[in-house]
Design an enzyme around this catalytic site. Structure first.
Site, PDB file in Angstrom:
ATOM      1  CE  LYS A   1      -1.898   1.340   4.084  1.00  0.00           C
ATOM      2  NZ  LYS A   1      -1.425   3.338   4.930  1.00  0.00           N
ATOM      3  CG  ASN A   2       2.270   2.595   3.416  1.00  0.00           C
ATOM      4  OD1 ASN A   2       0.807   3.099   3.645  1.00  0.00           O
ATOM      5  ND2 ASN A   2       2.690   2.510   4.707  1.00  0.00           N
TER       6      ASN A   2
ATOM      7  CB  CYS B   1      -3.700  10.958  12.140  1.00  0.00           C
ATOM      8  SG  CYS B   1      -3.411   9.459  11.818  1.00  0.00           S
TER       9      CYS B   1
ATOM     10  NE  ARG C   1       0.327  10.053  10.623  1.00  0.00           N
ATOM     11  CZ  ARG C   1       0.014   9.194   9.777  1.00  0.00           C
ATOM     12  NH1 ARG C   1      -1.105   9.496   9.716  1.00  0.00           N
ATOM     13  NH2 ARG C   1       0.124   8.270   8.728  1.00  0.00           N
TER      14      ARG C   1
ATOM     15  CE  LYS D   1       9.910  12.781  14.890  1.00  0.00           C
ATOM     16  NZ  LYS D   1       8.511  13.912  15.692  1.00  0.00           N
ATOM     17  CB  VAL D   2      13.962   9.758  10.173  1.00  0.00           C
ATOM     18  CG1 VAL D   2      13.657   8.697   9.110  1.00  0.00           C
ATOM     19  CG2 VAL D   2      15.535   9.687  10.228  1.00  0.00           C
ATOM     20  CB  SER D   3       9.521  12.924   7.635  1.00  0.00           C
ATOM     21  OG  SER D   3       8.533  12.973   6.956  1.00  0.00           O
ATOM     22  CB  VAL D   4       7.725   8.007   5.105  1.00  0.00           C
ATOM     23  CG1 VAL D   4       7.427   7.216   4.397  1.00  0.00           C
ATOM     24  CG2 VAL D   4       8.508   6.493   5.874  1.00  0.00           C
TER      25      VAL D   4
ATOM     26  CG  ASP E   1       3.268   1.426   9.653  1.00  0.00           C
ATOM     27  OD1 ASP E   1       2.793   2.510  10.260  1.00  0.00           O
ATOM     28  OD2 ASP E   1       3.523   1.519   8.301  1.00  0.00           O
TER      29      ASP E   1
ATOM     30  CB  ILE F   1       7.271   6.854  15.110  1.00  0.00           C
ATOM     31  CG1 ILE F   1       8.668   5.278  14.514  1.00  0.00           C
ATOM     32  CG2 ILE F   1       7.397   7.464  13.166  1.00  0.00           C
ATOM     33  CD1 ILE F   1       9.837   6.436  14.083  1.00  0.00           C
TER      34      ILE F   1
ATOM     35  NE  ARG G   1      -7.276   3.934   5.552  1.00  0.00           N
ATOM     36  CZ  ARG G   1      -6.312   4.655   6.429  1.00  0.00           C
ATOM     37  NH1 ARG G   1      -6.784   4.919   7.367  1.00  0.00           N
ATOM     38  NH2 ARG G   1      -4.741   5.117   6.181  1.00  0.00           N
TER      39      ARG G   1
HETATM   40  N1  EPU Z   1       6.673  14.281  11.003  1.00  0.00           N
HETATM   41  C1  EPU Z   1       6.750  15.403  11.929  1.00  0.00           C
HETATM   42  N2  EPU Z   1       6.864  17.057  11.024  1.00  0.00           N
HETATM   43  C2  EPU Z   1       6.669  16.760   8.555  1.00  0.00           C
HETATM   44  C3  EPU Z   1       6.687  15.291   8.857  1.00  0.00           C
HETATM   45  C4  EPU Z   1       6.494  14.214  10.408  1.00  0.00           C
HETATM   46  O1  EPU Z   1       6.921  16.234  13.191  1.00  0.00           O
HETATM   47  O2  EPU Z   1       5.887  17.238   8.208  1.00  0.00           O
HETATM   48  C5  EPU Z   1       6.499  13.354  11.923  1.00  0.00           C
HETATM   49  C6  EPU Z   1       5.575  12.988  12.699  1.00  0.00           C
HETATM   50  O3  EPU Z   1       4.700  13.159  12.906  1.00  0.00           O
HETATM   51  C7  EPU Z   1       6.003  11.386  12.624  1.00  0.00           C
HETATM   52  C8  EPU Z   1       7.096  11.129  12.251  1.00  0.00           C
HETATM   53  O4  EPU Z   1       8.136  12.173  12.066  1.00  0.00           O
HETATM   54  O5  EPU Z   1       6.142  11.805  14.363  1.00  0.00           O
HETATM   55  C9  EPU Z   1       7.641  10.145  10.371  1.00  0.00           C
HETATM   56  O6  EPU Z   1       6.028  10.033  10.439  1.00  0.00           O
HETATM   57  P1  EPU Z   1       6.255  10.133   8.931  1.00  0.00           P
HETATM   58  O7  EPU Z   1       6.556  11.657   8.078  1.00  0.00           O
HETATM   59  O8  EPU Z   1       7.853   9.141   8.322  1.00  0.00           O
HETATM   60  O9  EPU Z   1       5.484   9.161   8.729  1.00  0.00           O
HETATM   61  P2  EPU Z   1       4.202   9.386   7.866  1.00  0.00           P
HETATM   62  O10 EPU Z   1       4.566  10.136   6.037  1.00  0.00           O
HETATM   63  O11 EPU Z   1       2.968  10.738   7.679  1.00  0.00           O
HETATM   64  C10 EPU Z   1       4.578   6.880   6.346  1.00  0.00           C
HETATM   65  C11 EPU Z   1       3.292   5.827   6.351  1.00  0.00           C
HETATM   66  C12 EPU Z   1       3.158   5.172   7.855  1.00  0.00           C
HETATM   67  C13 EPU Z   1       4.217   4.855   8.591  1.00  0.00           C
HETATM   68  C14 EPU Z   1       4.804   6.060   8.662  1.00  0.00           C
HETATM   69  C15 EPU Z   1       6.324   5.865   9.182  1.00  0.00           C
HETATM   70  C16 EPU Z   1       2.470   6.382   4.180  1.00  0.00           C
HETATM   71  C17 EPU Z   1       1.112   6.021   3.421  1.00  0.00           C
HETATM   72  N3  EPU Z   1       2.563   6.144   4.970  1.00  0.00           N
HETATM   73  O12 EPU Z   1       3.716   7.636   7.591  1.00  0.00           O
HETATM   74  O13 EPU Z   1       2.078   3.885   7.170  1.00  0.00           O
HETATM   75  O14 EPU Z   1       3.194   4.477   9.955  1.00  0.00           O
HETATM   76  O15 EPU Z   1       5.340   6.724   7.223  1.00  0.00           O
HETATM   77  O16 EPU Z   1       7.192   4.816   8.887  1.00  0.00           O
HETATM   78  O17 EPU Z   1       3.424   5.528   3.791  1.00  0.00           O
HETATM   79  C18 EPU Z   1      -0.015   3.356   8.125  1.00  0.00           C
HETATM   80  O18 EPU Z   1       0.370   2.287   7.070  1.00  0.00           O
HETATM   81  O19 EPU Z   1      -0.899   2.557   8.551  1.00  0.00           O
HETATM   82  C19 EPU Z   1       0.717   4.194   8.050  1.00  0.00           C
HETATM   83  C20 EPU Z   1       0.807   4.951   9.498  1.00  0.00           C
END
Ligand code: EPU
Length: 429
Positions: free
Chosen positions: A22-23, A126, A131, A171-174, A316, A338, A408
């Site tokens: 999915k991701n 969320c 987030r 910070k590491v952010s996907v 996850d 996270i 989902r």
């Molecule tokens: N964060 C910030 N600022 C930003 C972006 C992120 O502070 O601008 C923080 C977040 O609040 C969190 C951390 O950084 O504390 C990591 O968040 P990340 O951005 O990595 O998460 P994401 O991109 O919103 C994706 C996945 C999530 C998964 C996370 C972590 C997708 C569609 N979503 O979310 O998947 O948990 O990476 O690996 O790829 C799921 O599939 O159930 C799901 C929630």
């Protein structure tokens, strides 16, 4: 609303095919905004989130065709999706759509890169944490966009196009890594992204972008080096197998005992999960066709685990591991680093008889001898599936409400588990 009924106690034996991730599928679909050519994705999972993103992208003017199943094709094979963004009809991503799925916020980078402007709704709250998107916006500003927040929307503009930049995430952010990468591939000049996330899904997107003509070095590492190009072409790409689905079914087998082949799973994507499962006493082997999971009578050993960005233990899979540890022979400590609010499954697991105490970001899970079935519900995707894992081992009947969360992210979950001997039935609402 549909519900899922589980009668616990059956061991799992057989084969579970792993679907496309999915991701990875979601950002790959978004990448199609970057080219007037056709992007053909195969192994696309049939999920509610994929259908919703289809609607969102169609709103921007993308033509999407999903090829029907071909004769003789395995029922579990993913969809083939053709996406063509000949022209972008609308650079606005409205609140009504973005609020339903956070990943749709990621259209910001490609829209800016292709059209020089975008108006994207802020995603809002969320269930698993606040987030924020500050790092996404920082990356777009570094690449030369002007950003204004107005009426709940991000208004972004790059009149003269995006310019290569040096982006360092604190910070590491996907999501922020996806955004920076998708925007930088068509920026003018060179971009370096440091402290990038390197989850396999990001590598998959980067490899697809390279097929489309992007110039990216450092794929699968924390530093990405990108040379901007003026245009990208269509390409064909197959979505990687879902490592979270893999980890989830592995924990189902760990919980019930039995012997299951997770077909097409990639062991290299779940190294940390494999290590943790082996420490718990579960057999895990990488084989030609995927990953084999088995447990035959051995007691589950308690563990101490914390979630981390890849290659660490994935957030996850945290809820699923917690479900598994509810029946370990001792006390486990599970720390979530996270997301600040990703413990919503704790109260529901307690309804099945789990003994869990929260201490800030850490859950103390005291193993119990048995769980008993009960009606439960959950507030997010991974939390819901942790209840499935517990239900598979609980005595009696567990009824899972709000199944739309499961739909989902898990394709035909009840079919996959039933085929291995579980008593799992969907009851239509
Ligand atoms: N964060 C910030 N600022 C930003 C972006 C992120 O502070 O601008 C923080 C977040 O609040 C969190 C951390 O950084 O504390 C990591 O968040 P990340 O951005 O990595 O998460 P994401 O991109 O919103 C994706 C996945 C999530 C998964 C996370 C972590 C997708 C569609 N979503 O979310 O998947 O948990 O990476 O690996 O790829 C799921 O599939 O159930 C799901 C929630």
């Amino acid at each position: 609303m549909d519900r899922i009924r589980i009668r616990g106690g059956n061991r799992l034996n057989g084969t579970i095919p792993v679907s496309g991730a999915k991701n990875a599928a979601l950002p790959l679909m978004i990448v199609s905004l970057l080219t007037p050519g056709t992007l053909t994705l195969s192994n696309v999972p049939r999920l509610a989130d994929v259908r919703l993103l289809q609607r969102i992208l169609q709103n921007h003017g993308i033509d999407i065709m999903v090829a029907g199943k071909r004769a003789g094709q395995n029922g579990m094979a993913g969809d083939v999706m053709h996406l063509t963004a000949r022209d972008i009809a609308d650079t606005t991503a409205p609140y009504e759509l973005v609020s339903k799925m956070r990943a749709s916020f990621w259209v910001l980078g490609p829209l800016l890169a292709r059209c020089g402007e975008a108006k994207v709704s802020l995603p809002g709250g969320c269930a698993i944490g606040t987030r924020p998107v500050d790092m996404h916006l920082m990356a777009m500003e570094k690449l030369g966009a002007e950003i204004v927040i107005e009426g709940g929307y991000v208004l972004a503009r790059a009149r003269k196009g995006l310019k290569g930049a040096h982006i360092v995430f604190d910070k590491v952010s996907v999501g922020a890594t996806h955004a920076a990468l998708m925007a930088a591939v068509m920026a003018d000049g060179d971009t370096v992204i440091e402290n990038a996330a390197y989850e396999p899904e990001i590598g998959d997107v980067a490899e697809c972008l390279v097929k489309m003509g992007a110039k990216i070095e450092g794929i699968h590492s924390s530093t990405l080096r990108i040379k901007g190009v003026t245009s990208l072409t269509g390409a064909e790409h197959s979505v990687i197998p879902d490592r979270i689905e893999t980890g989830t079914y592995a924990m189902c087998v760990g919980m019930t005992g039995g012997d299951v082949l997770l077909k097409d799973a990639n062991a290299g994507h779940i190294g940390a999960v494999i290590e943790v499962m082996r420490s718990a006493g579960i057999g895990v082997e990488a084989v030609n066709e995927g990953v084999r999971i088995h447990r035959n009578g051995q007691a589950l050993r308690p563990l101490s685990v914390e979630t981390q960005p890849f290659p660490g233990f994935p957030t996850d899979c945290q809820a699923q591991l917690m479900a598994l540890m509810t029946m370990a022979g001792g006390t486990s400590m599970i720390r979530e680093t996270i997301f600040e609010n990703r413990f919503m499954h704790v109260q529901e697991l307690a309804r099945l008889g789990a003994d869990i105490h929260l201490h800030g970001d850490t859950a103390e899970v005291r193993g119990v001898k048995k769980l008993t079935g009960a009606p439960v519900m959950a507030t997010d995707l991974r939390a819901s599936v942790s209840l499935v894992i517990a239900g598979l081992a609980a005595e009696g009947e567990t009824m899972i409400n709000r199944v739309y969360h499961l739909d989902r992210g898990f394709e035909t979950l009840e079919e996959k588990l039933s085929a291995c001997g579980a008593d799992v039935t969907r009851i239509s609402g």
